[in-house]
Scaffold this motif. Structure first.
Motif, PDB file in Angstrom:
ATOM      1  N   MET A   1       0.824  -1.213   0.000  1.00  0.00           N
ATOM      2  CA  MET A   1       0.000   0.000   0.000  1.00  0.00           C
ATOM      3  C   MET A   1       0.857   1.261   0.000  1.00  0.00           C
ATOM      4  O   MET A   1       0.611   2.204  -0.698  1.00  0.00           O
ATOM      5  N   SER A   2       1.913   1.236   0.816  1.00  0.00           N
ATOM      6  CA  SER A   2       2.741   2.428   0.967  1.00  0.00           C
ATOM      7  C   SER A   2       3.676   2.606  -0.213  1.00  0.00           C
ATOM      8  O   SER A   2       4.140   1.656  -0.825  1.00  0.00           O
ATOM      9  N   ASP A   3       3.964   3.877  -0.513  1.00  0.00           N
ATOM     10  CA  ASP A   3       4.954   4.196  -1.545  1.00  0.00           C
ATOM     11  C   ASP A   3       6.329   4.455  -0.936  1.00  0.00           C
ATOM     12  O   ASP A   3       7.243   4.905  -1.611  1.00  0.00           O
ATOM     13  N   TYR A   4       6.466   4.190   0.369  1.00  0.00           N
ATOM     14  CA  TYR A   4       7.680   4.557   1.073  1.00  0.00           C
ATOM     15  C   TYR A   4       8.596   3.371   1.352  1.00  0.00           C
ATOM     16  O   TYR A   4       9.535   3.471   2.119  1.00  0.00           O
ATOM     17  N   GLY A   5       8.309   2.210   0.767  1.00  0.00           N
ATOM     18  CA  GLY A   5       9.170   1.059   0.982  1.00  0.00           C
ATOM     19  C   GLY A   5       8.677   0.199   2.135  1.00  0.00           C
ATOM     20  O   GLY A   5       7.584   0.375   2.655  1.00  0.00           O
ATOM     21  N   ILE A   6       9.514  -0.751   2.537  1.00  0.00           N
ATOM     22  CA  ILE A   6       9.135  -1.704   3.582  1.00  0.00           C
ATOM     23  C   ILE A   6      10.204  -1.743   4.661  1.00  0.00           C
ATOM     24  O   ILE A   6      11.398  -1.636   4.375  1.00  0.00           O
ATOM     25  N   GLU A   7       9.760  -1.885   5.905  1.00  0.00           N
ATOM     26  CA  GLU A   7      10.665  -1.950   7.048  1.00  0.00           C
ATOM     27  C   GLU A   7      10.654  -3.362   7.623  1.00  0.00           C
ATOM     28  O   GLU A   7       9.605  -3.989   7.718  1.00  0.00           O
ATOM     29  N   ASN A   8      11.832  -3.828   8.019  1.00  0.00           N
ATOM     30  CA  ASN A   8      11.931  -5.054   8.798  1.00  0.00           C
ATOM     31  C   ASN A   8      11.868  -4.682  10.274  1.00  0.00           C
ATOM     32  O   ASN A   8      12.651  -3.855  10.752  1.00  0.00           O
ATOM     33  N   VAL A   9      10.929  -5.291  10.994  1.00  0.00           N
ATOM     34  CA  VAL A   9      10.701  -4.960  12.399  1.00  0.00           C
ATOM     35  C   VAL A   9      10.913  -6.202  13.254  1.00  0.00           C
ATOM     36  O   VAL A   9      10.382  -7.277  12.949  1.00  0.00           O
ATOM     37  N   LEU A  10      11.681  -6.055  14.325  1.00  0.00           N
ATOM     38  CA  LEU A  10      11.898  -7.141  15.283  1.00  0.00           C
ATOM     39  C   LEU A  10      11.199  -6.783  16.589  1.00  0.00           C
ATOM     40  O   LEU A  10      11.484  -5.744  17.186  1.00  0.00           O
ATOM     41  N   ILE A  11      10.258  -7.643  17.021  1.00  0.00           N
ATOM     42  CA  ILE A  11       9.507  -7.438  18.253  1.00  0.00           C
ATOM     43  C   ILE A  11       9.995  -8.444  19.279  1.00  0.00           C
ATOM     44  O   ILE A  11       9.977  -9.656  19.039  1.00  0.00           O
ATOM     45  N   LEU A  12      10.416  -7.950  20.451  1.00  0.00           N
ATOM     46  CA  LEU A  12      11.009  -8.804  21.479  1.00  0.00           C
ATOM     47  C   LEU A  12      10.185  -8.761  22.757  1.00  0.00           C
ATOM     48  O   LEU A  12      10.028  -7.695  23.374  1.00  0.00           O
ATOM     49  N   GLN A  13       9.663  -9.906  23.165  1.00  0.00           N
ATOM     50  CA  GLN A  13       8.883  -9.985  24.394  1.00  0.00           C
ATOM     51  C   GLN A  13       9.783  -9.957  25.625  1.00  0.00           C
ATOM     52  O   GLN A  13      10.977 -10.227  25.551  1.00  0.00           O
ATOM     53  N   GLY A  14       9.153  -9.623  26.775  1.00  0.00           N
ATOM     54  CA  GLY A  14       9.829  -9.771  28.052  1.00  0.00           C
ATOM     55  C   GLY A  14       9.821 -11.222  28.490  1.00  0.00           C
ATOM     56  O   GLY A  14       9.202 -12.075  27.858  1.00  0.00           O
ATOM     57  N   GLY A  15      10.509 -11.500  29.614  1.00  0.00           N
ATOM     58  CA  GLY A  15      10.520 -12.881  30.099  1.00  0.00           C
ATOM     59  C   GLY A  15      11.752 -13.259  30.885  1.00  0.00           C
ATOM     60  O   GLY A  15      12.117 -14.436  30.943  1.00  0.00           O
ATOM     61  N   GLY A  16      12.429 -12.270  31.512  1.00  0.00           N
ATOM     62  CA  GLY A  16      13.592 -12.609  32.326  1.00  0.00           C
ATOM     63  C   GLY A  16      14.654 -13.326  31.521  1.00  0.00           C
ATOM     64  O   GLY A  16      15.005 -12.926  30.409  1.00  0.00           O
ATOM     65  N   SER A  17      15.138 -14.431  32.054  1.00  0.00           N
ATOM     66  CA  SER A  17      16.219 -15.158  31.388  1.00  0.00           C
ATOM     67  C   SER A  17      15.792 -15.768  30.055  1.00  0.00           C
ATOM     68  O   SER A  17      16.639 -16.150  29.245  1.00  0.00           O
ATOM     69  N   LEU A  18      14.470 -15.832  29.806  1.00  0.00           N
ATOM     70  CA  LEU A  18      14.000 -16.323  28.505  1.00  0.00           C
ATOM     71  C   LEU A  18      14.432 -15.398  27.370  1.00  0.00           C
ATOM     72  O   LEU A  18      14.400 -15.784  26.207  1.00  0.00           O
ATOM     73  N   GLY A  19      14.831 -14.176  27.718  1.00  0.00           N
ATOM     74  CA  GLY A  19      15.284 -13.220  26.711  1.00  0.00           C
ATOM     75  C   GLY A  19      16.512 -13.685  25.945  1.00  0.00           C
ATOM     76  O   GLY A  19      16.816 -13.153  24.869  1.00  0.00           O
ATOM     77  N   ALA A  20      17.217 -14.694  26.472  1.00  0.00           N
ATOM     78  CA  ALA A  20      18.375 -15.234  25.743  1.00  0.00           C
ATOM     79  C   ALA A  20      17.940 -15.845  24.418  1.00  0.00           C
ATOM     80  O   ALA A  20      18.704 -15.875  23.450  1.00  0.00           O
ATOM     81  N   PHE A  21      16.695 -16.320  24.359  1.00  0.00           N
ATOM     82  CA  PHE A  21      16.146 -16.858  23.100  1.00  0.00           C
ATOM     83  C   PHE A  21      16.115 -15.753  22.041  1.00  0.00           C
ATOM     84  O   PHE A  21      16.484 -15.976  20.887  1.00  0.00           O
ATOM     85  N   GLY A  22      15.690 -14.547  22.430  1.00  0.00           N
ATOM     86  CA  GLY A  22      15.669 -13.409  21.513  1.00  0.00           C
ATOM     87  C   GLY A  22      17.053 -13.037  21.028  1.00  0.00           C
ATOM     88  O   GLY A  22      17.235 -12.583  19.894  1.00  0.00           O
ATOM     89  N   CYS A  23      18.065 -13.225  21.899  1.00  0.00           N
ATOM     90  CA  CYS A  23      19.452 -12.993  21.488  1.00  0.00           C
ATOM     91  C   CYS A  23      19.811 -13.913  20.322  1.00  0.00           C
ATOM     92  O   CYS A  23      20.390 -13.478  19.327  1.00  0.00           O
ATOM     93  N   GLY A  24      19.434 -15.192  20.439  1.00  0.00           N
ATOM     94  CA  GLY A  24      19.717 -16.139  19.358  1.00  0.00           C
ATOM     95  C   GLY A  24      18.982 -15.792  18.082  1.00  0.00           C
ATOM     96  O   GLY A  24      19.515 -15.943  16.980  1.00  0.00           O
TER      97      GLY A  24
END
Length: 388
Positions: A1-24
């Protein structure tokens, strides 16, 4: 729809030590040369996001992994002895051993803290610095998580995290106003992100962390209290460019069998509370895209009906054009694709999000990498290029 291109977006949930999964997850995206334009997170997801956006080095994926290895409890004699013992078992580690490791790490964190992230308020060294040390009935927190700032400052150049600060990617992190329940959105393209904002996004009260005064009279807690998946905030903050979303799920939405005991029931209830709930936002975004395309067709049909040589008709058309442009700019972004990168739970443990043991952290990073590589193998790259 947009004429401005496309963005890659990374969404990272909270979760204490589970955040190491997001690192990977990020490590695999970086190793596959996928540039992230916006990174958004809350709680530990916000911490990951800040390192990705503002890392001091040229390889944020390496900085992020080093951060997680620093958090791991590999230097603990208690943890080390357990790792030596558990390493005698084949991979995967039996469920009972995995649960024992998570439980041991949880209680160690609860009693001793993690000096890289938080320390208990009752430690003797706080006797002279804490005016309420001898009046625990007045305490509003049990753990001081300000050590996180000292750790982050080794990895994050906060001067990057501001308008024109040349970050690696645009950073969006979230918190919630303690007094009003209103969401607080911190966006590096609009304001300076500081260590204070990092403490705000990680100030989770159920872990007995303290609130943070982010500005005069505004007290903030962890944004996961409102939403653990800050996708809506990204759509609102960047409404023009189309988006390809990589959404990291630390808390799986689906399970294969019912819980079998009280601990598993509590674990499942926690997963449901913190799982991704943005499906409605995605559906609404797609509906708006459909309506905007329809309006666009009507707009051009109406344009052909106007006599633009006639001042009265021209004025009417200009008003319609202005309204259409405003709507398109405020809601014109289309969500092209959402890739859900979901952490597996072969042996669910109620204490897993407080397990900073070295083996667990390294395993979570590896799992995040494997998940992304599996998804990328199944991507239709021809369609990907067409979206660009």
């Amino acid at each position: 729809m947009s004429d401005y291109g496309i963005e890659n977006v990374l969404i990272l949930q909270g979760g204490g030590s589970l955040g190491a999964f997001g690192c990977g997850v990020f490590k695999a995206l970086a190793n596959n040369n996928i540039k992230i334009d916006i990174v958004a997170g809350t709680s530990i997801g916000g911490v990951n996001a800040a390192i990705i956006a503002g890392s001091k080095g040229d390889h944020p994926e390496k900085e992020l992994e080093q951060f997680w290895l620093e958090l791991a409890e590999g230097d603990s004699k208690l943890s080390s002895s357990f790792v030596d013992w558990s390493s005698q078992y084949p991979t995967p580690v039996p469920t009972s051993i995995s649960h024992a490791q998570s439980t041991l790490s949880f209680y160690r964190s609860a009693f001793h803290g993690n000096k890289k992230v938080f320390v208990p308020r009752w430690r003797p060294e706080h006797f002279f610095s804490d005016p309420q040390y001898l009046t625990p009935d007045k305490w509003t927190y049990l753990f001081d998580h300000s050590p996180l700032v000292n750790t982050l400052e080794k990895y994050v150049d906060f001067n990057k995290l501001q308008p024109n600060g040349d970050p690696n990617t645009r950073l969006i992190i979230t918190a919630v106003n303690v007094m009003t329940e209103e969401p607080l959105i911190f966006d590096s393209s609009k304001q300076q992100i500081t260590p204070k904002h990092m403490l705000a996004t990680t100030g989770y009260p159920t872990y007995y962390f303290k609130w943070v005064e982010v500005e005069k009279g505004v007290y903030a807690w962890d944004g996961s209290l409102l939403s653990n998946t800050p996708l809506r905030e990204v759509i609102d903050a960047s409404p023009i460019k189309d988006k390809r979303i990589f959404l990291v799920e630390n808390y799986p939405k689906n399970i294969n069998k019912l819980p079998e005991n009280i601990q598993e029931i509590q674990h499942r209830a926690r997963d449901i509370m913190f799982s991704d709930k943005t499906l409605h936002n995605i559906q609404m975004a797609k509906a708006i895209t459909y309506y905007l395309r329809f309006i666009d067709e009507l707009y051009h049909a109406v344009e052909n009906r106007f006599d633009l040589e006639n001042k009265k008709d021209k004025d009417k058309f200009e008003k319609i054009r202005a309204k259409y442009k405003k709507i398109a700019e405020e809601h014109g972004a289309e969500i092209k694709t959402v890739y859900y990168i979901t952490r597996d739970e072969p042996s669910p443990s109620l204490y897993e999000n407080a397990d900073f043991s070295r083996n667990t952290i390294k395993g979570s990073i590896r799992d995040g990498e494997l998940k992304v590589n599996e998804i990328l193998q199944n991507i239709c790259w021809e369609k990907w290029l067409q979206e660009m």
